[in-house]
Write an enzyme that holds these catalytic residues in place. Structure first.
Site, PDB file in Angstrom:
ATOM      1  N   GLY A 153      -4.038   0.255  -4.540  1.00 18.06           N
ATOM      2  CA  GLY A 153      -2.753  -0.059  -4.497  1.00 18.06           C
ATOM      3  C   GLY A 153      -2.723  -1.570  -4.192  1.00 18.06           C
ATOM      4  O   GLY A 153      -1.851  -2.301  -4.827  1.00 18.06           O
ATOM      5  N   MET A 154      -3.351  -2.048  -3.174  1.00 15.85           N
ATOM      6  CA  MET A 154      -3.208  -3.448  -2.694  1.00 15.85           C
ATOM      7  C   MET A 154      -4.160  -4.586  -3.442  1.00 15.85           C
ATOM      8  O   MET A 154      -3.731  -5.733  -3.519  1.00 15.85           O
ATOM      9  CB  MET A 154      -3.635  -3.474  -1.236  1.00 15.85           C
ATOM     10  CG  MET A 154      -2.366  -2.961  -0.448  1.00 15.85           C
ATOM     11  SD  MET A 154      -2.955  -3.444   1.101  1.00 15.85           S
ATOM     12  CE  MET A 154      -2.923  -5.106   1.237  1.00 15.85           C
ATOM     13  N   ASP A 163      -4.268   5.640   9.347  1.00 16.26           N
ATOM     14  CA  ASP A 163      -4.326   5.969   7.982  1.00 16.26           C
ATOM     15  C   ASP A 163      -5.709   6.633   7.759  1.00 16.26           C
ATOM     16  O   ASP A 163      -6.296   6.490   6.731  1.00 16.26           O
ATOM     17  CB  ASP A 163      -4.103   4.832   6.762  1.00 16.26           C
ATOM     18  CG  ASP A 163      -3.901   5.594   5.432  1.00 16.26           C
ATOM     19  OD1 ASP A 163      -3.356   6.628   5.490  1.00 16.26           O
ATOM     20  OD2 ASP A 163      -4.070   4.664   4.615  1.00 16.26           O
TER      21      ASP A 163
END
Length: 589
Positions: free
Chosen positions: A160-161, A273
Site C-alpha cells: 500500500g505504501m 502492526d
C-alpha cells in the site's frame, strides 16, 4: 459537493468530525439508495455533521481535486485490471457502468473509477496502484526508479505504501531489499512521516530477529529505505500454502518474534502492526520481524492523533481499538497472541463485515478457542493465547521476557525426548511400577514409552532422552532380557553419553534384602560407565524392600515421584535451564 464521496468521509474522519462507526452507518445507507446519495447529505441528515462542517470539508476536497484527477485510469484499462486483480467481479463492473450511464443521462460525468470508489468497491489507494502498475515501457519491461548508489534488479512485492525491490548496493557490492515510497504518496505528509519513522525505528535496532536497516534517504524525488534482504517468505505466505501451522512450529515463530519485541521494548519501540504478513522466515528458519511503518518510537508518536487508530483490525489490541495514546509493549503481545491464534486454528480470532465491527469484538466479545482444537494444542498453549489476548492489559504478560519464560517451558515439552522404561518380561510387579513411573512423568506432558526387555531395540534406546531399567528379584541375577538391554546400550557408548539414567527393582524377598541392592548397583554401574547422568534417590520400594500392592501407598507415590523428577530434569535440559552434574545413586537396604 465533489463527486468522490468516500474522500468526503475520509476527510471528515481525519478532521475528527465523525467517527468510523458513523461513516460506516451512512455508507450502508448510501448503498441502499439509487442513484447513490452524497455521503455529506446523509451525514447531515443523521445530524452527525453540521452544514458549516460540510463547507470546511469541501474546501479541503477542492485542494485535493487535482491530485485525485491525476491518478485516474481510463475506463477500458480500469475495467480490465480491476477484474484481473480480483478487486471486483464482472457483475460489479457491469452494475457500476449502469450507474455511470444513468448519471451521464442526468448530466453528471463520472469516470468508472469514480463510480467504483463511490460504491466502495475499490479504494483510492488501489486506483493509484493500478495507475502506477500501468507505467510500462513499450518493450514490456517495467521502469524501475533510479536511486543513487543502488542498482535495482527486480521487484519483490508491492504494498500500500510502495514497492520493495531486490537491489545491489553498489558501494558494498551486496544484495539488499530496497523499499521505495510510492511517488503518488511523496507529497502526503502522513505517509512520508510513517516511512521515515520505519527507517528510524529499524536504525535503532540490531537483533537477529529484526530485519536490519542499512541506509535511508531521498534520491531524485524518491524516498527510499535499504534493509537486509531476506531470502524467504512471510508466515502469511506459509499459511496460504499450509492452512495451519503445527504447534511446535507456531510456538517457535512466536518465541522468536517475542525475542524481537523484547529487544524493541528495550529501545522504547512499539511495533503496533504485528501480524503474519509482517513476520518473515529465512531459509535457515530464522524469524525476522519487519515493517515497522506503524512503530511508536521513543514515546513520540507522529502518526496517531488522539482517538484515531493504527494497525490491522484482525490483530489490534483493545487499547489500539480505542485509539489510546499510551499503548506499550503489551499491545504488541496482544497482537502476537491474535497471530498465534490465527496460525494454529486457521482463522482470525474475530471477524466482521466492517472494520468497526471487528474492533468492537476485540473490545467486548470473549475469545473462544474451539473445543476441537484444544486437545491438539494442549491446555498450556490455550492458556498462553488467552493470557496474551486478555482484554485488560493488566492481565496480560507484563513484558516479553515474562512471555518468553512461559513459552520456553511449553516448547520444552514438545521438543523434549521421551522417557523409555524397560521392564523384565513376565514380571507383573515390575510392570506396575513402570506404569506408576510413567504416570508421574505424564504430569509434565513428557512422552513415555514402556517396553518389555525382550522387545527393546537399539533405535528405541538411542532415541530416548532418559532410560529407566527395571528388574525383579525372582532370581539372584538380572534376568536375561534386562542383561540383553544393557548389552545393547554398551554397543552404542557415544549415543548413551549424557542421557538420563534410573533403575528400580520390583521387590525383594524379606530373607534376601541384599539381592535388590546388588541388581540396582549392576544396572547403574553400566549407566555410569557409559557416561549417563544418574538422577534419582532410591529408598523403600525402589530399593526393593516391599512388595507394591497399593497404588495409593507411599511406595507407589515414590514411583510417581521418580517419573516426575525424570520429566522435570529432561525439561530443564531441553530448555537450557540447568546443568546436570553426574551424581551417584544412593541405595539403602
Amino acid at each position: 459537493m465533489a463527486s468522490l464521496d468516500p474522500f468526503f468521509g475520509q476527510i471528515a474522519i481525519q478532521k475528527q468530525l465523525i467517527n468510523l462507526e458513523q461513516l460506516d452507518e451512512c455508507l450502508r445507507l448510501q448503498k441502499r439508495t439509487y442513484p447513490p446519495r452524497r455521503i455529506g447529505e446523509i451525514l447531515v441528515e443523521k445530524k452527525y455533521l453540521k452544514l458549516e462542517n460540510v463547507e470546511e470539508i469541501l474546501v479541503v476536497q477542492e485542494k485535493q481535486k487535482g491530485k485525485e484527477d491525476s491518478v485516474l485510469v481510463d475506463d477500458e484499462s480500469l475495467e480490465k485490471n480491476v477484474i484481473a486483480k480480483g478487486y471486483v467481479s464482472q457483475r460489479q463492473v457491469k452494475d457500476a457502468k449502469k450507474v455511470q450511464e444513468t448519471l451521464h443521462q442526468q448530466g453528471k460525468e463520472l469516470s468508472l473509477g469514480e463510480v467504483l470508489i463511490s460504491r466502495r468497491l475499490i479504494t483510492l489507494t488501489q486506483l493509484k496502484r493500478l495507475r502506477a502498475e500501468g507505467e510500462i515501457e513499450e518493450g514490456g519491461e517495467e521502469k524501475f526508479p533510479e536511486i543513487e548508489g543502488y542498482a535495482i534488479e527486480k521487484k519483490i512485492r508491492k504494498g500500500g505504501m510502495g514497492t520493495v525491490y531486490m537491489s545491489r548496493q553498489i558501494s558494498m557490492d551486496r544484495i539488499v531489499a530496497l523499499k521505495v515510497l510510492a511517488p503518488e504518496l511523496a507529497d502526503d505528509k502522513t505517509y512520508v512521516e510513517r516511512f521515515v519513522t520505519e527507517a528510524k525505528a529499524v536504525a535503532q535496532l540490531n537483533h537477529e530477529n529484526i530485519v536490519a536497516g542499512i541506509d535511508a534517504g531521498q534520491s531524485k524525488g524518491y524516498y527510499f529505505f535499504a534493509m537486509e534482504f531476506i531470502n524467504g517468505e512471510t508466515i502469511l505466505e506459509v499459511m496460504r500454502r499450509e492452512k495451519t501451522l503445527s504447534v511446535p512450529f507456531a510456538l517457535m515463530v512466536t518465541y522468536q518474534t517475542t525475542k524481537a519485541l523484547e529487544h524493541a521494548a528495550k529501545h522504547n519501540i512499539i511495533h503496533r502492526d504485528i501480524k503474519p504478513g509482517n513476520i518473515m522466515m529465512n531459509q535457515l528458519g530464522v524469524i525476522k520481524l519487519c515493517d515497522l511503518g506503524f512503530a511508536k518510537v521513543s514515546n513520540i508518536d507522529l502518526l496517531t492523533k488522539k482517538g484515531t487508530t493504527l494497525g490491522t483490525p484482525y490483530y489490534m489490541s483493545p487499547e489500539q481499538c480505542r485509539g489510546l495514546d499510551d499503548i506499550d509493549t503489551r499491545s504488541d503481545i496482544y497482537s502476537l497472541g491474535a497471530t498465534l491464534y490465527h496460525v494454529l486454528i486457521g482463522r482470525v480470532p474475530f471477524t466482521g463485515k466492517t472494520a468497526s465491527e471487528i474492533l468492537k469484538k476485540h473490545l467486548v466479545e470473549d475469545l473462544v478457542i474451539p473445543q476441537e482444537y484444544r486437545a491438539a494444542m494442549g491446555e498450556q498453549v490455550c492458556h498462553i493465547i488467552e493470557r496474551m489476548m486478555a482484554k485488560n492489559r493488566e492481565d496480560r504478560y507484563e513484558t516479553p521476557r515474562a512471555l518468553l519464560d512461559e513459552l520456553e517451558a511449553v516448547m520444552a515439552r514438545f521438543q523434549a525426548p521421551k522417557i523409555l522404561i524397560v521392564y523384565p518380561t513376565g514380571c507383573f510387579a515390575a510392570n506396575d511400577i513402570a506404569l506408576l513411573i510413567a504416570e508421574g512423568a505424564y504430569i509434565e506432558g513428557i512422552k513415555v514409552e514402556l517396553v518389555k526387555g525382550e522387545d527393546v531395540t537399539a533405535d528405541q534406546l538411542i532415541q530416548a532422552g532418559a532410560i529407566t531399567i527395571g528388574s525383579s528379584t525372582a532370581s539372584s541375577n538380572l534376568s536375561s532380557d534386562i542383561r540383553g538391554a544393557l548389552e545393547i546400550m554398551t554397543r552404542f557408548p557415544n549415543d548413551m553419553r549424557s542421557k538420563l539414567g534410573a533403575a528400580f527393582v520390583a521387590h525383594t524377598p524379606p530373607n534376601k534384602p541384599i539381592v535388590g541392592s546388588q541388581q540396582l548397583h549392576t544396572i547403574l554401574q553400566v549407566m555410569m560407565d557409559l557416561g549417563m547422568l544418574v538422577k534419582a534417590n532410591f529408598d523403600g520400594v525402589l530399593a526393593g524392600q516391599k512388595i507394591l500392592d497399593d497404588p495409593e501407598s507411599e511406595e507407589a507415590e515414590k514411583c510417581r515421584r521418580l517419573g516426575h523428577e525424570l520429566a522435570l530434569t529432561i525439561l530443564h535440559i531441553t530448555a537450557g535451564k540447568q546443568t546436570i552434574n553426574r551424581a551417584s545413586m544412593k541405595a539403602t537396604s
